[in-house]
Design an enzyme around this catalytic site. Sequence first.
Site, PDB file in Angstrom:
ATOM      1  N   TYR A 144       0.854  -1.205   0.000  1.00 29.16           N
ATOM      2  CA  TYR A 144       0.000   0.000   0.000  1.00 29.16           C
ATOM      3  C   TYR A 144       0.884   1.247   0.000  1.00 29.16           C
ATOM      4  O   TYR A 144       0.751   2.125  -0.858  1.00 29.16           O
ATOM      5  CB  TYR A 144      -0.924  -0.042   1.230  1.00 29.16           C
ATOM      6  N   LYS A 148       1.426   4.082  -2.800  1.00 28.58           N
ATOM      7  CA  LYS A 148       0.967   5.456  -2.500  1.00 28.58           C
ATOM      8  C   LYS A 148       2.106   6.441  -2.812  1.00 28.58           C
ATOM      9  O   LYS A 148       1.855   7.567  -3.234  1.00 28.58           O
ATOM     10  CB  LYS A 148       0.514   5.603  -1.039  1.00 28.58           C
TER      11      LYS A 148
HETATM   12  N1  LIG Z   1      -8.600   5.682   5.964  1.00 30.22           N
HETATM   13  C1  LIG Z   1      -7.445   6.186   6.356  1.00 30.22           C
HETATM   14  O1  LIG Z   1      -7.082   6.157   7.541  1.00 30.22           O
HETATM   15  C2  LIG Z   1      -6.553   6.835   5.339  1.00 30.22           C
HETATM   16  C3  LIG Z   1      -6.881   6.862   3.998  1.00 30.22           C
HETATM   17  N2  LIG Z   1      -6.050   7.491   3.101  1.00 30.22           N
HETATM   18  C4  LIG Z   1      -6.406   7.538   1.691  1.00 30.22           C
HETATM   19  O2  LIG Z   1      -7.691   8.119   1.576  1.00 30.22           O
HETATM   20  C5  LIG Z   1      -8.362   7.595   0.417  1.00 30.22           C
HETATM   21  C6  LIG Z   1      -9.750   7.141   0.824  1.00 30.22           C
HETATM   22  O3  LIG Z   1      -9.642   6.133   1.812  1.00 30.22           O
HETATM   23  P1  LIG Z   1     -10.929   5.471   2.464  1.00 30.22           P
HETATM   24  O4  LIG Z   1     -12.105   6.324   2.246  1.00 30.22           O
HETATM   25  O5  LIG Z   1     -10.533   5.074   3.827  1.00 30.22           O
HETATM   26  O6  LIG Z   1     -11.056   4.143   1.567  1.00 30.22           O
HETATM   27  P2  LIG Z   1     -12.372   3.340   1.131  1.00 30.22           P
HETATM   28  O7  LIG Z   1     -11.921   1.960   0.808  1.00 30.22           O
HETATM   29  O8  LIG Z   1     -13.457   3.512   2.124  1.00 30.22           O
HETATM   30  O9  LIG Z   1     -12.813   4.097  -0.206  1.00 30.22           O
HETATM   31  C7  LIG Z   1     -12.191   3.905  -1.436  1.00 30.22           C
HETATM   32  C8  LIG Z   1     -13.257   3.760  -2.514  1.00 30.22           C
HETATM   33  O10 LIG Z   1     -12.584   3.569  -3.775  1.00 30.22           O
HETATM   34  C9  LIG Z   1     -13.188   2.465  -4.439  1.00 30.22           C
HETATM   35  N3  LIG Z   1     -12.271   1.854  -5.383  1.00 30.22           N
HETATM   36  C10 LIG Z   1     -11.270   0.962  -5.121  1.00 30.22           C
HETATM   37  N4  LIG Z   1     -10.691   0.582  -6.261  1.00 30.22           N
HETATM   38  C11 LIG Z   1     -11.296   1.237  -7.271  1.00 30.22           C
HETATM   39  C12 LIG Z   1     -11.153   1.249  -8.675  1.00 30.22           C
HETATM   40  N5  LIG Z   1     -10.255   0.478  -9.298  1.00 30.22           N
HETATM   41  N6  LIG Z   1     -11.946   2.042  -9.408  1.00 30.22           N
HETATM   42  C13 LIG Z   1     -12.890   2.821  -8.810  1.00 30.22           C
HETATM   43  N7  LIG Z   1     -13.087   2.852  -7.478  1.00 30.22           N
HETATM   44  C14 LIG Z   1     -12.306   2.068  -6.715  1.00 30.22           C
HETATM   45  C15 LIG Z   1     -13.559   1.546  -3.308  1.00 30.22           C
HETATM   46  O11 LIG Z   1     -14.459   0.539  -3.708  1.00 30.22           O
HETATM   47  P3  LIG Z   1     -14.355  -0.907  -2.962  1.00 30.22           P
HETATM   48  O12 LIG Z   1     -14.675  -0.644  -1.514  1.00 30.22           O
HETATM   49  O13 LIG Z   1     -15.371  -1.739  -3.666  1.00 30.22           O
HETATM   50  O14 LIG Z   1     -12.936  -1.373  -3.157  1.00 30.22           O
HETATM   51  C16 LIG Z   1     -14.151   2.540  -2.309  1.00 30.22           C
HETATM   52  O15 LIG Z   1     -15.484   2.827  -2.613  1.00 30.22           O
HETATM   53  C17 LIG Z   1      -7.458   6.501  -0.128  1.00 30.22           C
HETATM   54  O16 LIG Z   1      -6.721   7.014  -1.203  1.00 30.22           O
HETATM   55  C18 LIG Z   1      -6.518   6.191   1.027  1.00 30.22           C
HETATM   56  O17 LIG Z   1      -5.262   5.760   0.543  1.00 30.22           O
HETATM   57  C19 LIG Z   1      -4.904   8.119   3.517  1.00 30.22           C
HETATM   58  C20 LIG Z   1      -4.547   8.108   4.824  1.00 30.22           C
HETATM   59  C21 LIG Z   1      -5.312   7.465   5.850  1.00 30.22           C
END
Ligand SMILES: NC(=O)C1=CN([C@@H]2O[C@H](COP(=O)(O)OP(=O)(O)OC[C@H]3O[C@@H](n4cnc5c(N)ncnc54)[C@H](OP(=O)(O)O)[C@@H]3O)[C@@H](O)[C@H]2O)C=CC1
Length: 345
Positions: A144, A148
């Site tokens: 991951y 990133k």
């Molecule tokens: N949560 C945290 O603590 C942190 C998060 N981040 C970053 O924040 C961002 C959001 O995280 P978060 O909301 O927690 O993650 P989530 O998994 O809740 O949300 C990500 C969304 O993206 C969708 N997704 C995944 N792969 C694809 C694809 N190929 N095409 C289209 N959509 C896709 C997922 O669908 P599905 O669920 O079906 O895979 C999901 O709906 C990410 O980039 C993460 O790296 C950064 C730091 C900390």
Amino acid sequence: MATRIRPSSKRCTVIGGSGFLGRHLVEQLLVRGYLVSVFDIQQSYELPGVTFHLGDLCNKQALLPALQGVSLVFHCASPFPGSDDRSLFQRVNVDGTGAVLEACQEAGVQKLVLTSSASVVFEGTDIKDGKEELPYAKKPIDYYTETKIQQEKLVLQACNEENGFLTVAIRPHGIFGPRDPQLVPILVDTARRGKMKFIIGDGSNLVDFTFVENVVHGLILAAEHLRPKSPLCGRAYHITNDEPVQFWDFMSQVLMGLGYDAPRYHLPYWLVYGLALLLWLLALLLRPVVRLRPTFTPMRVALAGTHHYYSCTRAKQDMGYRPLVGLQEAIVRTVESYPHLRRGA
Ligand SMILES: NC(=O)C1=CN([C@@H]2O[C@H](COP(=O)(O)OP(=O)(O)OC[C@H]3O[C@@H](n4cnc5c(N)ncnc54)[C@H](OP(=O)(O)O)[C@@H]3O)[C@@H](O)[C@H]2O)C=CC1
Ligand SMILES: CC(C)=CCC[C@@H](C)[C@H]1CC[C@H]2C3=C(CC[C@]12C)[C@@]1(C)CCC(=O)C[C@@H]1CC3
């Protein structure tokens, strides 16, 4: 040739808008008067005024209709960080982000705000008040983080004022809040399995946990301050609650708020880290036969046992960022939002 719709500055698309952070962002954008479209691989809710485009972000052709007439794009999609599927991370976070960049430029999008992660500089050892100048992790602790880093580099390098395409990366850390599918559910699951009895290390390690509404505020401020010649162009910004807290104190507050016991017994950090490493190797060796998913991964143990908190001075200076919700209020609101995870529920 397809006609290009003139982009409106209040029209935006949230890639990953069905996810935890993405949905909170969509809700706040609507409050602030934006016209919002979501692009995601799945649709998890419905909201009046929000158009959903379903597809895989690795597919530029699928992305293009979601970007027509849009001047601003937020990219918040990523595979689940706990996955051990290296090729999935490479495909979505790196190759997919390349497709997002191409699609944005082809559709005439003017600004792209990436949700990166403060983990891009984390190598499993202490970070105290880390600034954005810290180098990227040379030995990223998992796939991951590795992808990133590559994703953030791609997005920042694509910033091109002459072509009218501006990019910025927001690096949150430890996002939590209502509907988070990770932090509270993992914690409660571990407690319910009787494994939340131990504190890794002496328990004094400070960490950033950032309330989701503060991250959303940082993302929107970044979008609104990203203009030609602004310091934000092609740069990364930490967004935190600006209140580092002891990791085990935070965990205990959430657990006790939901009626579970706080962990009490101490285990030496290096012992647990070594065991997690062995378990990870074993899982790797046995993968062709059986798929093991250990709770204690080296990444999780490192996150639980080291200091990792970051300075958000740059965001304060360049975009006037201040957290909107303090940590104590954020914990109370989060705990209240999980009645189904209370002990005995
Ligand atoms: N949560 C945290 O603590 C942190 C998060 N981040 C970053 O924040 C961002 C959001 O995280 P978060 O909301 O927690 O993650 P989530 O998994 O809740 O949300 C990500 C969304 O993206 C969708 N997704 C995944 N792969 C694809 C694809 N190929 N095409 C289209 N959509 C896709 C997922 O669908 P599905 O669920 O079906 O895979 C999901 O709906 C990410 O980039 C993460 O790296 C950064 C730091 C900390
Ligand atoms: C600050 C930060 C980046 C938090 C990210 C969220 C998750 C990585 C954590 C949420 C619940 C945490 C947790 C553990 C590790 C880190 C989390 C997964 C443990 C597995 C650490 C070892 C234990 O004793 C159990 C913990 C359960 C909760």
